[in-house]
Write an enzyme that holds these catalytic residues in place. Structure first.
Site, PDB file in Angstrom:
ATOM      1  N   GLU A 135     101.930 -37.050  49.771  1.00  0.00           N
ATOM      2  CA  GLU A 135     100.724 -38.091  49.963  1.00  0.00           C
ATOM      3  C   GLU A 135      99.722 -36.718  51.457  1.00  0.00           C
ATOM      4  OE1 GLU A 135      97.360 -39.097  49.841  1.00  0.00           O
ATOM      5  OE2 GLU A 135      98.300 -39.810  48.519  1.00  0.00           O
ATOM      6  N   THR A 175      93.455 -44.418  46.365  1.00  0.00           N
ATOM      7  CA  THR A 175      91.550 -45.292  46.869  1.00  0.00           C
ATOM      8  C   THR A 175      91.786 -46.532  46.748  1.00  0.00           C
ATOM      9  OG1 THR A 175      91.043 -43.134  45.279  1.00  0.00           O
ATOM     10  CG2 THR A 175      89.991 -45.287  45.047  1.00  0.00           C
ATOM     11  N   CYS A 176      92.392 -46.968  45.624  1.00  0.00           N
ATOM     12  CA  CYS A 176      92.183 -48.800  45.972  1.00  0.00           C
ATOM     13  C   CYS A 176      92.719 -49.132  47.202  1.00  0.00           C
ATOM     14  CB  CYS A 176      93.312 -49.199  45.290  1.00  0.00           C
ATOM     15  SG  CYS A 176      93.357 -50.699  44.688  1.00  0.00           S
ATOM     16  N   CYS A 230      89.550 -50.475  45.157  1.00  0.00           N
ATOM     17  CA  CYS A 230      89.150 -52.141  45.339  1.00  0.00           C
ATOM     18  C   CYS A 230      89.632 -53.483  46.618  1.00  0.00           C
ATOM     19  CB  CYS A 230      90.533 -52.649  44.525  1.00  0.00           C
ATOM     20  SG  CYS A 230      91.688 -51.060  43.066  1.00  0.00           S
ATOM     21  N   LYS A 268      86.437 -52.619  48.867  1.00  0.00           N
ATOM     22  CA  LYS A 268      85.173 -53.648  47.820  1.00  0.00           C
ATOM     23  C   LYS A 268      85.325 -54.984  47.615  1.00  0.00           C
ATOM     24  CE  LYS A 268      85.744 -53.698  43.166  1.00  0.00           C
ATOM     25  NZ  LYS A 268      85.646 -53.388  42.028  1.00  0.00           N
ATOM     26  N   TYR A 299     102.874 -49.882  52.576  1.00  0.00           N
ATOM     27  CA  TYR A 299     102.799 -49.535  51.224  1.00  0.00           C
ATOM     28  C   TYR A 299     103.457 -47.947  51.857  1.00  0.00           C
ATOM     29  CZ  TYR A 299      99.174 -50.601  47.741  1.00  0.00           C
ATOM     30  OH  TYR A 299      98.851 -50.781  46.775  1.00  0.00           O
ATOM     31  N   TYR A 349      80.078 -49.150  36.694  1.00  0.00           N
ATOM     32  CA  TYR A 349      80.749 -50.629  36.807  1.00  0.00           C
ATOM     33  C   TYR A 349      80.870 -50.906  38.803  1.00  0.00           C
ATOM     34  CZ  TYR A 349      85.675 -48.816  37.510  1.00  0.00           C
ATOM     35  OH  TYR A 349      87.415 -48.625  38.492  1.00  0.00           O
ATOM     36  N   ILE A 350      81.067 -49.486  39.135  1.00  0.00           N
ATOM     37  CA  ILE A 350      80.908 -49.248  40.649  1.00  0.00           C
ATOM     38  C   ILE A 350      79.520 -49.111  41.013  1.00  0.00           C
ATOM     39  CG2 ILE A 350      81.459 -47.503  42.376  1.00  0.00           C
ATOM     40  CD1 ILE A 350      83.893 -46.256  40.606  1.00  0.00           C
ATOM     41  N   GLU A 398      78.819 -52.891  41.225  1.00  0.00           N
ATOM     42  CA  GLU A 398      78.938 -53.695  42.101  1.00  0.00           C
ATOM     43  C   GLU A 398      78.262 -52.988  43.484  1.00  0.00           C
ATOM     44  OE1 GLU A 398      83.221 -53.677  40.462  1.00  0.00           O
ATOM     45  OE2 GLU A 398      83.078 -52.440  41.348  1.00  0.00           O
ATOM     46  N   ASP A 425      94.630 -42.241  37.570  1.00  0.00           N
ATOM     47  CA  ASP A 425      92.688 -41.839  37.166  1.00  0.00           C
ATOM     48  C   ASP A 425      93.520 -40.702  36.756  1.00  0.00           C
ATOM     49  OD1 ASP A 425      92.663 -44.688  37.559  1.00  0.00           O
ATOM     50  OD2 ASP A 425      91.185 -44.211  39.311  1.00  0.00           O
ATOM     51  N   ALA A 459      87.482 -56.912  35.164  1.00  0.00           N
ATOM     52  CA  ALA A 459      87.199 -57.288  36.202  1.00  0.00           C
ATOM     53  C   ALA A 459      85.802 -56.608  37.017  1.00  0.00           C
ATOM     54  CB  ALA A 459      87.672 -57.843  37.276  1.00  0.00           C
ATOM     55  N   HIS A 479      87.968 -80.828  32.736  1.00  0.00           N
ATOM     56  CA  HIS A 479      86.232 -81.384  33.396  1.00  0.00           C
ATOM     57  C   HIS A 479      86.723 -81.820  33.902  1.00  0.00           C
ATOM     58  CE1 HIS A 479      81.938 -82.781  32.663  1.00  0.00           C
ATOM     59  NE2 HIS A 479      82.658 -83.739  32.775  1.00  0.00           N
ATOM     60  N   GLU A 524      86.036 -75.398  30.543  1.00  0.00           N
ATOM     61  CA  GLU A 524      86.551 -75.985  29.378  1.00  0.00           C
ATOM     62  C   GLU A 524      85.193 -75.409  28.676  1.00  0.00           C
ATOM     63  OE1 GLU A 524      84.845 -80.052  30.124  1.00  0.00           O
ATOM     64  OE2 GLU A 524      83.366 -79.242  32.222  1.00  0.00           O
TER      65      GLU A 524
END
Length: 450
Positions: free
Chosen positions: A35, A42-43, A48, A51, A99, A179-180, A183, A304, A343, A438, A443
């Site tokens: 790496e 990125t996450c 993620c 954010k 990690y 979506y980015i 957000e 990705d 999401a 409920h 519901e």
């Protein structure tokens, strides 16, 4: 005895690469991972995790306003941006350490360097003389934000830089409708910035169900986000008190920051892919089959960098599946991208799984569409104007549920378990036979009628 140093070398220490390396080592493989930046990818560092932390921060003023409806004299003090970012960075550093420790704990050798393929079995570590040889190479280098080739592009930032600003901009222009983009528009607006958003297309969230996009646009407008649809960014100039932005229609906006959220590109530069002959598409993404196999037998790619379904959990699942198949000898089914839940952490948030109405109608001519829009009891009592939107798509002949599209408070948590039902082949009768819990938002899904 193996002629290679390792059974597997993973290039890229993001979520997918780390999962593949760790699981392969647990299956008994000799594994190295390389790496060049930060373990977690990125996450953890630019996606993620930070954010979601900023999203949570941006929701506190709205929560305080609703609290007054419940009898609390709640007020939110001025935001301490530097404190927020410092606390976020502390958490990110902790996660990166976790990690790397988890990798080393199962015997994976970790390298901090830029990796470049020399041939189908050899990886050069730039910056020193080492070369790693491996029976197999897995590329999991992820993606990066795309930019625009316009005058003044050097004055813009991307989502990468947005997490490290010295101060919260008073006026922000977000460019993009995905979506980015939505957000970050919600984050900056919730934290107190004035927000404009320029969208090239006629609506937000072009890949999502149109009804969801329409409801979201209405909520964003109510929150004070100024949407400029059907426009593109033409140029950015340095002004006396900030930046002056000109759009394709000639509109001019005075802002303090321009955030480009116009898509992402696969991280394939300077990996030596061309020299080795790894096939790529016209966007620079690695071409693979359903199992992540490239055109070179010893080289696979996940996540990705393949530009298929660019979500962290998908990369993790692909990494797990690769390691289980190749080194665990397990028969792992191919991931069905159509039943992956997604999401979008706007306010209110979005949770979807399955087909959009447009895609469903193209394949299922006798489609049943059930929708409802309502104000949740807890939000209405607190004085919030936010609504909940529910949409369910059903194939009438088989009664099978094809897609569920939700917008509202907490729907990201709901959609995770609705996805289980869709993967199990649930019918609408199964949903309707489920007793409602409920009082909840959820519901309304099982009580939904034509």
């Amino acid at each position: 005895m193996s002629p290679f140093d390792f059974d597997l070398v993973v290039i890229g220490g993001g979520s997918g690469g780390v999962r593949a390396a760790r699981v392969a080592a647990q299956h008994g493989a000799r594994v190295a991972i390389v790496e060049s930046a930060n373990y977690g990818g990125t996450c953890v560092h630019r996606g993620c995790v930070p954010k979601k932390l900023l999203v949570q921060a941006s929701r506190f003023p709205r929560s305080a306003a609703s609290a007054r409806g419940y009898g609390w004299a709640a007020e939110v003090a001025d935001l301490d941006w530097r404190r927020l970012i410092a606390h976020k960075d502390t958490e990110i550093d902790r996660l990166e350490d976790v990690y790397e420790r988890n990798l080393q704990g199962v015997g994976v050798q970790t390298f901090h360097a830029h990796a470049r393929l020399v041939d189908a079995h050899t990886v050069q570590l730039d910056g020193d003389e080492r070369r790693l040889t491996a029976a197999r190479v897995l590329i999991a280098t992820g993606g990066r934000p795309a930019t625009l080739d316009i005058p003044g592009k050097e004055f813009a930032i991307t989502s990468d830089e947005a997490f490290h600003l010295d101060a919260l901009p008073r006026r922000v222009l977000v460019v993009g409708g995905g979506y980015i983009a939505v957000e970050f528009a919600g984050i900056f607006r919730g934290l107190g910035s004035e927000v404009d958003q320029v969208v090239r297309g006629p609506r937000l969230l072009g890949d999502f169900d149109e009804d969801i996009a329409t409801v979201l646009a209405r909520h964003m407008t109510q929150q004070g986000i100024r949407l400029h649809l059907g426009q593109e960014l033409a140029r950015i100039d340095k002004g006396a008190t900030g930046l002056v932005v000109t759009t394709s229609t000639g509109s001019r906006l005075d802002v303090d920051a321009v955030l480009l959220a116009v898509g992402r590109r696969a991280n394939t530069d300077e990996l030596g892919l061309q020299a080795v002959g790894v096939a790529m598409d016209d966007r620079g993404a690695i071409v693979v089959d359903a199992l992540g196999q490239t055109n070179i037998p010893s080289i696979h790619a996940i996540g990705d960098v393949t530009d298929r379904l660019n979500l962290t959990p998908v990369a993790i699942r692909e990494g797990q599946a690769y390691a289980d198949r190749v080194f665990g000898g397990l028969d792992v089914p191919v991931l069905d991208h159509e039943t992956v839940p997604t999401a979008v952490f706007t306010s209110p948030e979005i949770g979807v799984v399955g087909l959009t109405e447009q895609a469903a109608r193209a394949r299922y001519p006798d489609l049943r569409v059930l929708t409802t829009t309502f104000r949740a009891m807890t939000l209405a009592f607190g004085g919030s104007p936010d609504q909940v939107f529910v949409k369910v798509l059903v194939d009438r002949p088989t009664d099978r549920v094809l897609g569920v599209h939700l917008l509202g408070e907490g729907v990201a948590e709901m959609i995770q378990f609705i996805a289980v039902a869709l993967i199990a082949g649930a019918t609408w009768q199964h949903f309707r036979a489920t007793v409602a819990l409920h009082p909840t938002i959820a519901e309304e899904i099982v009580t939904l009628k034509d």
